[in-house]
Scaffold this active site. Structure first.
Site, PDB file in Angstrom:
ATOM      1  N   TYR A 148       0.849  -1.208   0.000  1.00  0.00           N
ATOM      2  CA  TYR A 148       0.000   0.000   0.000  1.00  0.00           C
ATOM      3  C   TYR A 148       0.879   1.250   0.000  1.00  0.00           C
ATOM      4  O   TYR A 148       1.741   1.392   0.852  1.00  0.00           O
ATOM      5  CB  TYR A 148      -0.888   0.039   1.236  1.00  0.00           C
ATOM      6  CG  TYR A 148      -1.916  -1.046   1.363  1.00  0.00           C
ATOM      7  CD1 TYR A 148      -2.231  -1.878   0.289  1.00  0.00           C
ATOM      8  CD2 TYR A 148      -2.578  -1.277   2.568  1.00  0.00           C
ATOM      9  CE1 TYR A 148      -3.172  -2.886   0.424  1.00  0.00           C
ATOM     10  CE2 TYR A 148      -3.520  -2.279   2.707  1.00  0.00           C
ATOM     11  CZ  TYR A 148      -3.805  -3.083   1.635  1.00  0.00           C
ATOM     12  OH  TYR A 148      -4.737  -4.088   1.779  1.00  0.00           O
ATOM     13  N   SER A 149       0.727   2.216  -0.897  1.00  0.00           N
ATOM     14  CA  SER A 149      -0.181   2.175  -2.042  1.00  0.00           C
ATOM     15  C   SER A 149       0.635   2.355  -3.317  1.00  0.00           C
ATOM     16  O   SER A 149       0.707   3.415  -3.906  1.00  0.00           O
ATOM     17  CB  SER A 149      -1.218   3.271  -1.907  1.00  0.00           C
ATOM     18  OG  SER A 149      -0.548   4.514  -1.628  1.00  0.00           O
TER      19      SER A 149
END
Length: 316
Positions: free
Chosen positions: A53-54
Site C-alpha cells: 500500500y499504495s
C-alpha cells in the site's frame, strides 16, 4: 466500541478494522493522522495495512501506508492502543518476491522499520503463492513468531483447500498456524466466503476480518446505478459490481431497513457483516475522520431477525 477476543490469537480488539490502504493515497499525512486519532478515540484498535500500500498510486513505490502509520506512532500515537496487521507477498524487495522464505525474512524487517515498532501483531500472507513450497512459507512465518517479531499469523485471499492444507502442515510440524483470515466479503459479494471457507473458519476457530466490507463504496448509498460511477476514479472497481444480479436487490433491501431504523446504509452494511458466522471485524477505510461515525454506529446497530432475513434473502 468494546474490545473482545480476536479468535484464538490471544489478542483483543473492537469489532471494526480500519483499512490503511488510503494512507498515502487518498489521505495525506494530516488526514491520516486525524483518522488514526479519531479511530483510537472511538475505541478502535485494529488497523490493517500492507507493504504494497499504495504502490498503485502515481509516484508511489509501496510502503507509504506503513510509513505514515509509523510516523503517527513516532509523533505520539498510542502503540499500546493498536493491533497492527500488515502483509507480505505482493511487493518485491529484500530477499526477492512472493512468499519465499528469503522474501518473508526481508519483508518483515522492511515493515518493522517503516512502522517504527519492534513487533507486528498480525502478519498476513497477502495471497497464496503457488511458486513457493507451502512448507517453506509456513516455516518462515513460524520463525517470525518464535523470534517475537510477529504475534499472530493471517492468510488473506486463500481458497479453502489451500488454507486447510496450510493449517494441517503447520499442525503436523508444530509450527505457528494461521489464526486470522481476510477474505473479500460484503453484502453483494458473498460467494467468496460463504460455503467452504466459512465452514473451515468456524471449524478451526479462525478470526475473520473481511475486506471490501462496503463493496468499494457501493454500499455507502452514493452510487445507485452504473451511470453514477461513469468517469469516477473508482469506475473500474464499481462498474463490475453493478453487473452482478443481486446488486439492486441489496440496495432496495438496505433502503427499506434504513427507513425502518434511521440508520445509514454504511451502518447497516457493517451490522449485517457482524451478524455473519465467524466475522470478527469488518475492514473499512475512510479518507476523512468524520466518515468514521457511521462505521462505529454499525458496530452498535442490532438488526432484528426479520431485517437480517431480508438482507440474507438478497442472494449472491
Amino acid at each position: 466500541m468494546t474490545p473482545r477476543p480476536l479468535g484464538q490469537t490471544g489478542l483483543s480488539a473492537a469489532p471494526l478494522m480500519l483499512g490503511g490502504n488510503v494512507f498515502g493515497w487518498t489521505a495525506g499525512r494530516k488526514e491520516s493522522f486525524a483518522i488514526l486519532d479519531a479511530f483510537v478515540d472511538a475505541g478502535g484498535s485494529l488497523v490493517d495495512t500492507a507493504d504494497v500500500y499504495s504502490a498503485w498510486a502515481p509516484g508511489n513505490v509501496g510502503g507509504e501506508s506503513e510509513t505514515l502509520i509509523g510516523d503517527w506512532l513516532r509523533s505520539g500515537g498510542r502503540r499500546e492502543s493498536l493491533v497492527i496487521a500488515t502483509k507480505v507477498g505482493l511487493l518485491d524487495g529484500a530477499g526477492g518476491k512472493g512468499l519465499s522464505a528469503s522474501r518473508i525474512a526481508g519483508a518483515v524487517e522492511e515493515s518493522l522499520q517503516r512502522l517504527g515498532t519492534d513487533h507486528i501483531d498480525i502478519y498476513f500472507a497477502h495471497r497464496d503463492d503457488p511458486a513457493a513450497p507451502l512448507e517453506e512459507t509456513l516455516e518462515a512465518f513460524d520463525r517470525l513468531v518464535r523470534s517475537g517479531k510477529v504475534r499472530a499469523l493471517g492468510a488473506s485471499n486463500y481458497e479453502a483447500d489451500r488454507l486447510e492444507a496450510a493449517l494441517k502442515t503447520s499442525d503436523a510440524n508444530g509450527w505457528a498456524r494461521f489464526a486470522v483470515i481476510e477474505p473479500r466479503y460484503n453484502l453483494i459479494e458473498r460467494d467468496g466466503y460463504e460455503g467452504a471457507l466459512q465452514a473451515l473458519a468456524l471449524r478451526e476457530c479462525l478470526a475473520v476480518v473481511p475486506y471490501f466490507s462496503l463493496a468499494n463504496g457501493l454500499l455507502t448509498g452514493k452510487y445507485r446505478s452504473a451511470g453514477d460511477v461513469a468517469g469516477h476514479a473508482r469506475e473500474q472497481y464499481l462498474k463490475p459490481l453493478f453487473e452482478r444480479a443481486n446488486v439492486h436487490r441489496v440496495i432496495a433491501a438496505m433502503d427499506e431497513i434504513a427507513a425502518q431504523t434511521g440508520a445509514s446504509m454504511v451502518s447497516i452494511a457493517i451490522a449485517w457483516m457482524l451478524a455473519q458466522p465467524g466475522v470478527s471485524a469488518p475492514i473499512a477505510s475512510v479518507s476523512r475522520p468524520e466518515q468514521l461515525g457511521d462505521l462505529v454506529a454499525g458496530t452498535q446497530l442490532q438488526l432484528n431477525a426479520a431485517q437480517l432475513a431480508r438482507l440474507d434473502g438478497t442472494g449472491v
